[in-house]
Design a protein around this motif. Structure first.
Motif, mmCIF file in Angstrom:
data_model
loop_
_atom_site.group_PDB
_atom_site.id
_atom_site.type_symbol
_atom_site.label_atom_id
_atom_site.label_comp_id
_atom_site.label_asym_id
_atom_site.label_seq_id
_atom_site.Cartn_x
_atom_site.Cartn_y
_atom_site.Cartn_z
ATOM 1 N N ILE A 1 0.811 -1.317 0.080
ATOM 2 C CA ILE A 1 0.010 0.061 -0.165
ATOM 3 C C ILE A 1 0.814 1.254 0.007
ATOM 4 O O ILE A 1 0.416 2.166 -0.658
ATOM 5 C CB ILE A 1 -1.101 -0.079 1.159
ATOM 6 N N SER A 2 1.779 1.350 0.980
ATOM 7 C CA SER A 2 2.574 2.475 0.903
ATOM 8 C C SER A 2 3.661 2.480 -0.198
ATOM 9 O O SER A 2 3.472 3.904 -0.873
ATOM 10 C CB SER A 2 3.428 2.556 2.099
ATOM 11 N N SER A 3 4.322 1.610 -0.713
ATOM 12 C CA SER A 3 5.297 2.158 -1.737
ATOM 13 C C SER A 3 4.927 1.564 -3.000
ATOM 14 O O SER A 3 5.303 2.359 -4.016
ATOM 15 C CB SER A 3 6.440 0.866 -1.575
ATOM 16 N N ARG A 4 3.843 0.857 -3.518
ATOM 17 C CA ARG A 4 3.567 0.527 -4.888
ATOM 18 C C ARG A 4 2.171 1.409 -4.941
ATOM 19 O O ARG A 4 1.973 1.505 -6.149
ATOM 20 C CB ARG A 4 3.340 -0.902 -4.843
ATOM 21 N N LEU A 5 1.389 1.612 -4.127
ATOM 22 C CA LEU A 5 0.057 2.400 -4.410
ATOM 23 C C LEU A 5 0.261 3.739 -4.136
ATOM 24 O O LEU A 5 -0.112 4.588 -4.784
ATOM 25 C CB LEU A 5 -1.096 1.950 -3.685
ATOM 26 N N ILE A 6 0.287 4.218 -2.929
ATOM 27 C CA ILE A 6 0.422 5.666 -2.624
ATOM 28 C C ILE A 6 1.516 6.556 -2.942
ATOM 29 O O ILE A 6 1.259 7.572 -3.468
ATOM 30 C CB ILE A 6 0.134 5.766 -0.984
ATOM 31 N N LYS A 7 2.738 5.863 -2.824
ATOM 32 C CA LYS A 7 3.769 6.895 -3.183
ATOM 33 C C LYS A 7 3.713 7.168 -4.681
ATOM 34 O O LYS A 7 3.923 8.296 -4.980
ATOM 35 C CB LYS A 7 5.067 6.026 -2.908
ATOM 36 N N PRO A 8 3.561 6.272 -5.795
ATOM 37 C CA PRO A 8 3.701 6.642 -7.060
ATOM 38 C C PRO A 8 2.577 7.772 -7.176
ATOM 39 O O PRO A 8 2.494 8.467 -8.225
ATOM 40 C CB PRO A 8 3.485 5.625 -7.816
#
Length: 187
Positions: free
Chosen positions: A74-81
C-alpha cells in the motif's frame, strides 16, 4: 491551507534534521533505520514464536509477514507513486540545508514505508502479546517511533510522511490482527 501545512512540515523537518543534530544521533539513528540492524530481533521473534507457541507461533510469524507485505504494497506501490512527493534530501530548495547522513534514494517520500511497516508490525505484535506481557506496549511503540523519527533525522522523510505512515501502519496492524484472530479461531 495546504501551503501552510507544507510550510509547517518543512520547518518541523528542519528543526529535527538540523536542529537536533549531534554526534550520538548521527551514529545511532542511521543504524536504527537499517533493515540489517534489526535482523537479530526479527530472528528472535521468529524463533521465540515457533518455540513457545508451536503452530500458533507460525500464525504469528505469518501475521507479521502479512502485515509487512500489505504495508509495503500500500505505501510503496500504491500511495507513493500516486502522491509523488519528492524526498526532502532530493528537494532542490533544500539542497544547501540537507546533511547527508545516508544515501537519499530515488523513490518518493509520502508515506514513509519504514513508518508504515514498523508501526504495523508493532501494533500487530502488541495486540497478540499484550494480554500476557504488558511491557510490549511501550517497547513496541518506542521501537516503531525511533525508526520513524530516524527517517526524519537522516533527511529522507518529512514529519507528515512518518505520521501518515504510522497511521497507515497502525490501521494495517489492526486489520492483520483481526485476520489472525479469525484464523486462530478456525484452527
Amino acid at each position: 491551507m495546504i501551503e501552510q501545512l507544507h510550510t509547517f512540515d518543512v520547518e518541523l523537518f528542519m528543526r529535527i534534521h538540523r536542529g537536533l543534530s549531534n554526534g550520538f544521533f548521527d551514529w545511532l539513528l542511521p543504524l536504527t533505520r537499517n533493515r540489517f540492524f534489526w535482523s537479530p530481533l526479527y530472528l528472535f521473534i521468529i524463533i521465540f514464536c515457533i518455540k513457545e507457541y508451536k503452530k500458533r507461533g507460525l500464525y504469528i510469524v505469518g501475521g507479521v509477514l502479512l502485515t509487512f507485505a500489505i504495508g509495503d504494497l500500500i505505501s510503496s506501490r500504491l500511495i507513493k507513486p500516486f502522491i509523488s512527493r519528492i524526498r526532502p534530501c532530493n528537494e532542490i530548495t533544500l539542497a544547501d540545508e540537507i546533511i547527508r547522513r545516508v544515501p537519499c534514494g530515488s523513490g518518493f517520500s509520502f508515506p514513509s514505508a519504514h513508518a508504515t511497516n514498523h508501526f504495523g508490525i508493532a501494533i500487530f505484535l502488541i495486540l497478540v502479546f499484550y494480554p500476557k506481557w504488558k511491557p510490549i506496549l511501550p517497547i513496541g511503540l518506542a521501537w516503531a517511533f525511533i525508526i520513524s523519527f530516524a527517517q526524519i533525522y537522516v533527511g529522507v522523510h518529512y514529519p507528515i510522511d512518518t505520521i501518515a505512515g504510522a497511521a497507515l501502519g497502525t490501521s494495517i496492524g489492526l486489520l492483520t490482527f483481526q485476520i489472525y484472530k479469525y484464523v486462530i479461531k478456525r484452527y
